[in-house]
Design a protein around this motif. Sequence first.
Motif, mmCIF file in Angstrom:
data_model
loop_
_atom_site.group_PDB
_atom_site.id
_atom_site.type_symbol
_atom_site.label_atom_id
_atom_site.label_comp_id
_atom_site.label_asym_id
_atom_site.label_seq_id
_atom_site.Cartn_x
_atom_site.Cartn_y
_atom_site.Cartn_z
ATOM 1 N N UNK A 104 0.838 -1.197 0.000
ATOM 2 C CA UNK A 104 0.000 0.000 0.000
ATOM 3 C C UNK A 104 0.877 1.251 0.000
ATOM 4 N N UNK A 105 0.332 2.325 -0.492
ATOM 5 C CA UNK A 105 1.037 3.601 -0.554
ATOM 6 C C UNK A 105 0.419 4.518 0.497
ATOM 7 N N UNK A 106 1.095 4.651 1.634
ATOM 8 C CA UNK A 106 0.525 5.362 2.774
ATOM 9 C C UNK A 106 1.321 6.579 3.230
ATOM 10 N N UNK A 107 2.422 6.898 2.553
ATOM 11 C CA UNK A 107 3.267 8.013 2.968
ATOM 12 C C UNK A 107 3.426 8.995 1.816
ATOM 13 N N UNK A 108 3.409 10.273 2.147
ATOM 14 C CA UNK A 108 3.423 11.309 1.107
ATOM 15 C C UNK A 108 4.839 11.760 0.762
ATOM 16 N N UNK A 116 2.179 13.014 -3.714
ATOM 17 C CA UNK A 116 1.835 11.673 -4.167
ATOM 18 C C UNK A 116 1.862 10.763 -2.955
ATOM 19 N N UNK A 117 1.028 9.742 -2.955
ATOM 20 C CA UNK A 117 1.132 8.730 -1.907
ATOM 21 C C UNK A 117 2.044 7.625 -2.414
ATOM 22 N N UNK A 118 3.022 7.287 -1.605
ATOM 23 C CA UNK A 118 4.025 6.299 -1.987
ATOM 24 C C UNK A 118 4.161 5.225 -0.923
ATOM 25 N N UNK A 119 4.786 4.132 -1.322
ATOM 26 C CA UNK A 119 5.106 3.039 -0.413
ATOM 27 C C UNK A 119 6.122 3.542 0.607
ATOM 28 N N UNK A 120 5.804 3.411 1.884
ATOM 29 C CA UNK A 120 6.626 3.975 2.965
ATOM 30 C C UNK A 120 8.018 3.342 3.080
#
Length: 108
Positions: free
Chosen positions: A81-85, A94-98
Amino acid sequence: MVSDLALSWYEAKQYCEDVGAHLIVLDSEKKNKGSFNEFYVGASDLAVEGKWEWIVPGASNYFNFHETQPNNYHIKYPTFTADCADIHTDGTLFDDYCGQKQAFICEI
C-alpha cells in the motif's frame, strides 16, 4: 533541511526526530511551492486508510495532492500500500510506499 540521504519514510521520520526536527509539514500554498524532486514529507494515512494527516497533530488540513492522487498504489511496489506522502517537482503530493528509500525534508 533537505537531506541527501535515501531512507524509508519511517527512517526519515526518526532521523528528523533525532536531530530535534520533524518531517516537513506543507501547511500552506506558499510553503508547498519550490523545486522538489520526490522528497518525503510529514504526511501519511497510516492510522486510517484514506484519512491523511500531518505528522504534527492539528497542524493543517492543507494537502496539495496531484490530480490522480492519493490512489494507494505505487507503480514500483504494486503489492504494497502507498501510505506516505512525498512531494514531486510540480509541487504536488503523491502517496508512496513507505518502505521506498528516498530523500526527505526535515523542519525544525
